[in-house]
Design an enzyme around this catalytic site. Structure first.
Site, PDB file in Angstrom:
ATOM      1  N   GLY A  11       0.700  -1.109   0.024  1.00  0.00           N
ATOM      2  CA  GLY A  11      -0.146  -0.042   0.113  1.00  0.00           C
ATOM      3  C   GLY A  11       0.826   1.250  -0.036  1.00  0.00           C
ATOM      4  O   GLY A  11       2.100   1.159   0.769  1.00  0.00           O
ATOM      5  N   ARG A  72       1.182  -5.087  -6.019  1.00  0.00           N
ATOM      6  CA  ARG A  72       1.002  -6.134  -5.212  1.00  0.00           C
ATOM      7  C   ARG A  72       1.486  -7.265  -6.336  1.00  0.00           C
ATOM      8  O   ARG A  72       1.240  -7.098  -7.573  1.00  0.00           O
ATOM      9  CB  ARG A  72      -0.446  -6.419  -4.618  1.00  0.00           C
ATOM     10  CG  ARG A  72      -0.554  -5.374  -3.642  1.00  0.00           C
ATOM     11  CD  ARG A  72      -1.474  -5.873  -2.345  1.00  0.00           C
ATOM     12  NE  ARG A  72      -1.342  -4.924  -1.244  1.00  0.00           N
ATOM     13  CZ  ARG A  72      -1.726  -3.758  -0.955  1.00  0.00           C
ATOM     14  NH1 ARG A  72      -2.811  -3.488  -1.751  1.00  0.00           N
ATOM     15  NH2 ARG A  72      -1.467  -3.231   0.038  1.00  0.00           N
ATOM     16  N   ASP A 103       4.338  -4.734   6.217  1.00  0.00           N
ATOM     17  CA  ASP A 103       5.021  -5.831   6.635  1.00  0.00           C
ATOM     18  C   ASP A 103       4.875  -7.095   5.746  1.00  0.00           C
ATOM     19  O   ASP A 103       5.757  -7.910   5.627  1.00  0.00           O
ATOM     20  CB  ASP A 103       4.200  -6.390   7.982  1.00  0.00           C
ATOM     21  CG  ASP A 103       2.651  -6.568   7.816  1.00  0.00           C
ATOM     22  OD1 ASP A 103       2.062  -6.323   6.763  1.00  0.00           O
ATOM     23  OD2 ASP A 103       2.106  -7.369   8.629  1.00  0.00           O
ATOM     24  N   THR A 126       3.579   2.770   5.598  1.00  0.00           N
ATOM     25  CA  THR A 126       2.078   2.566   5.692  1.00  0.00           C
ATOM     26  C   THR A 126       1.589   3.514   6.360  1.00  0.00           C
ATOM     27  O   THR A 126       2.199   4.000   7.569  1.00  0.00           O
ATOM     28  CB  THR A 126       1.889   0.937   6.057  1.00  0.00           C
ATOM     29  OG1 THR A 126       0.490   1.124   6.317  1.00  0.00           O
ATOM     30  CG2 THR A 126       2.834   0.600   7.512  1.00  0.00           C
ATOM     31  N   ASP A 128      -0.951   2.849   8.275  1.00  0.00           N
ATOM     32  CA  ASP A 128      -1.504   1.707   9.191  1.00  0.00           C
ATOM     33  C   ASP A 128      -0.845   1.893  10.842  1.00  0.00           C
ATOM     34  O   ASP A 128      -1.360   1.564  11.607  1.00  0.00           O
ATOM     35  CB  ASP A 128      -1.837   0.481   8.959  1.00  0.00           C
ATOM     36  CG  ASP A 128      -2.663   0.391   7.478  1.00  0.00           C
ATOM     37  OD1 ASP A 128      -3.459   1.333   7.305  1.00  0.00           O
ATOM     38  OD2 ASP A 128      -2.214  -0.615   6.653  1.00  0.00           O
ATOM     39  N   ASP A 130       1.101  -0.082  11.564  1.00  0.00           N
ATOM     40  CA  ASP A 130       0.915  -1.666  12.287  1.00  0.00           C
ATOM     41  C   ASP A 130       2.212  -2.533  12.089  1.00  0.00           C
ATOM     42  O   ASP A 130       2.286  -3.578  12.220  1.00  0.00           O
ATOM     43  CB  ASP A 130      -0.136  -2.179  11.419  1.00  0.00           C
ATOM     44  CG  ASP A 130       0.286  -2.560  10.127  1.00  0.00           C
ATOM     45  OD1 ASP A 130       1.095  -1.808   9.506  1.00  0.00           O
ATOM     46  OD2 ASP A 130      -0.546  -3.059   9.402  1.00  0.00           O
ATOM     47  N   ARG A 172      -6.028  -1.283   8.754  1.00  0.00           N
ATOM     48  CA  ARG A 172      -6.244  -2.689   8.422  1.00  0.00           C
ATOM     49  C   ARG A 172      -6.647  -3.282   9.915  1.00  0.00           C
ATOM     50  O   ARG A 172      -7.596  -3.182  10.396  1.00  0.00           O
ATOM     51  CB  ARG A 172      -4.891  -3.195   8.033  1.00  0.00           C
ATOM     52  CG  ARG A 172      -4.676  -2.915   6.466  1.00  0.00           C
ATOM     53  CD  ARG A 172      -4.100  -3.936   5.710  1.00  0.00           C
ATOM     54  NE  ARG A 172      -2.640  -4.181   5.969  1.00  0.00           N
ATOM     55  CZ  ARG A 172      -1.787  -4.707   5.152  1.00  0.00           C
ATOM     56  NH1 ARG A 172      -2.195  -5.497   4.112  1.00  0.00           N
ATOM     57  NH2 ARG A 172      -0.631  -5.135   5.636  1.00  0.00           N
TER      58      ARG A 172
HETATM   59  P1  ADP Z   1       2.167  -4.206   2.641  1.00  0.00           P
HETATM   60  O1  ADP Z   1       3.700  -4.403   2.210  1.00  0.00           O
HETATM   61  O2  ADP Z   1       1.653  -2.998   2.768  1.00  0.00           O
HETATM   62  O3  ADP Z   1       1.864  -5.173   3.814  1.00  0.00           O
HETATM   63  P2  ADP Z   1       1.098  -6.501   1.103  1.00  0.00           P
HETATM   64  O4  ADP Z   1       0.996  -7.444   2.284  1.00  0.00           O
HETATM   65  O5  ADP Z   1       0.360  -6.520  -0.087  1.00  0.00           O
HETATM   66  O6  ADP Z   1       1.349  -4.896   1.374  1.00  0.00           O
HETATM   67  O7  ADP Z   1       2.569  -7.063   0.453  1.00  0.00           O
HETATM   68  C1  ADP Z   1       3.290  -6.350  -0.687  1.00  0.00           C
HETATM   69  C2  ADP Z   1       3.864  -7.393  -1.388  1.00  0.00           C
HETATM   70  O8  ADP Z   1       4.972  -7.996  -0.777  1.00  0.00           O
HETATM   71  C3  ADP Z   1       3.116  -8.767  -1.952  1.00  0.00           C
HETATM   72  O9  ADP Z   1       2.386  -8.121  -3.023  1.00  0.00           O
HETATM   73  C4  ADP Z   1       4.097  -9.661  -2.442  1.00  0.00           C
HETATM   74  O10 ADP Z   1       4.935  -9.398  -3.466  1.00  0.00           O
HETATM   75  C5  ADP Z   1       5.222  -9.375  -1.112  1.00  0.00           C
HETATM   76  N1  ADP Z   1       4.730 -10.489  -0.121  1.00  0.00           N
HETATM   77  C6  ADP Z   1       3.767 -10.360   0.609  1.00  0.00           C
HETATM   78  N2  ADP Z   1       3.927 -11.245   1.728  1.00  0.00           N
HETATM   79  C7  ADP Z   1       4.861 -12.289   1.314  1.00  0.00           C
HETATM   80  C8  ADP Z   1       5.436 -13.333   1.788  1.00  0.00           C
HETATM   81  N3  ADP Z   1       4.760 -14.188   2.695  1.00  0.00           N
HETATM   82  N4  ADP Z   1       6.288 -14.093   0.885  1.00  0.00           N
HETATM   83  C9  ADP Z   1       6.818 -13.385  -0.051  1.00  0.00           C
HETATM   84  N5  ADP Z   1       6.234 -12.068  -0.419  1.00  0.00           N
HETATM   85  C10 ADP Z   1       5.474 -11.698   0.228  1.00  0.00           C
END
Ligand code: ADP
Length: 321
Positions: A11, A72, A103, A126, A128, A130, A172
């Protein structure tokens, strides 16, 4: 010549641009060659990697969003695709990577450094707030101020019509935005996922306020609590004042970053480069007790955050009376 790359992922948040700028300028000042990766891990996988010059980061410190774009990328959860993405950095001789994101992005960053030896430094970006291991994330303060601005406007109309208005804010699973917006915005009720939020208590509080002659109620609802429409319906069964709800939505993601977020982004961006210069990797930067600190990236999901919601929650409710 050391080569490093910068990406934003997950995000978007105000302050990401300021962090890109700080990291790029700090790296250039140290004689490093800097690359930008567009669209986060998706662009890394699709080889959208370009040499960045100082012109790319000029005039962006006060811009919301992220100039590098974000995306994403579900493929990144698959080691096969992470290997392809890592190879796109390695073939250019890029050994260090700054990942600005939440995260989820940290998970990918941790795997990249463990599986492929890329030195990755995570910066918490972020709205959030969080992420464990930092008191504040980039964008939180700006977003909080956007919510406060909206609350003032909503209160005008709430008072005029003597309404109870539920304001759903982002976050979130975290209640930081709702909690701090309630405190700073003089909110009259608060529902956050970290606490029990019996609807009966909220209804009681509202009735008590109305007995005192209050003409409106602004109730902050964290998105992590559930759908605000459902809460509205439940509340309508228990009180006689007119109830409305508003979902602030994506306005909360945008806007020019606050001074606080810009300073934080700049300090974190520069710290990330300092770490890469020293050959460090697999770390996240954060701010704790007004110091820029580091933790292993995996610290972010190792147990509970060290923010105790209770005192601020009690304070918010005390003043909501
Ligand atoms: P944020 O970083 O804001 O928490 P996301 O949860 O959508 O947002 O994660 C961003 C990107 O990080 C995902 O689209 C994916 O490419 C990568 N990612 C998220 N979780 C994992 C995971 N468990 N293993 C590997 N890559 C991940």
């Amino acid at each position: 010549e050391k080569k490093i790359a910068i990406l934003t992922s997950g995000g978007d948040a105000p302050g990401m641009n300021a962090a890109i700028r700080a990291a790029a300028k700090a790296a250039m000042a140290k004689g490093m060659k800097v690359y930008g990766v567009q669209r986060g891990y998706l662009g890394m996988l699709n080889d959208e990697i370009f040499p960045m010059d100082s012109g790319y980061v000029s005039g962006i410190i006060d811009r919301g969003g992220t100039r590098l774009l974000t995306a994403r990328c579900l493929e990144f959860k698959d080691p096969k695709f992470r290997a392809i993405a890592a190879q796109n950095l390695k073939k250019r001789g890029i050994e260090g990577l700054v990942v600005i994101g939440g995260d989820g992005s940290y998970r990918g960053a941790d795997l990249l450094s463990k599986e492929h030896g890329i030195k990755v430094i995570g910066i918490p970006g972020t709205i959030d707030n969080d992420i464990k291991g930092t008191d504040f994330t980039l964008g939180f303060d700006t977003c909080l101020n956007t919510i406060l601005d909206a609350i003032s406007k909503i209160r005008d109309t709430a008072t005029s019509h003597e309404r109870t208005i539920l304001v759903e804010v982002m976050g979130r699973h975290a209640g930081d935005l709702a909690l701090q917006a309630c405190i700073a915005g003089g909110g009259d009720g608060l529902l956050i996922p970290e606490m029990d939020n019996p609807i009966e208590l909220l209804a009681f509080q509202i009735k008590e306020r109305r007995k005192q002659g209050k003409l409106h109620d602004i109730v902050l609802v964290a998105e992590g609590v559930g759908r605000v429409q459902d809460i509205e319906a439940a509340l309508k069964e228990k009180i006689t004042t007119e109830v409305r709800s508003v979902v602030l939505g994506h306005v909360q993601r945008g806007g020019t970053p606050s001074g606080f977020d810009r300073v934080l982004a700049t300090r974190m961006g520069a710290k990330a480069i300092e770490l890469l210069e020293a050959g460090e990797g697999g770390l996240m930067v954060g701010i704790e007790n007004n110091k820029i600190i580091t933790h292993p990236i995996s610290y972010a999901w190792d147990g509970e955050r060290n923010y105790d919601f209770r005192p601020d929650y009690d304070l918010a409710l005390l003043l909501a009376k």
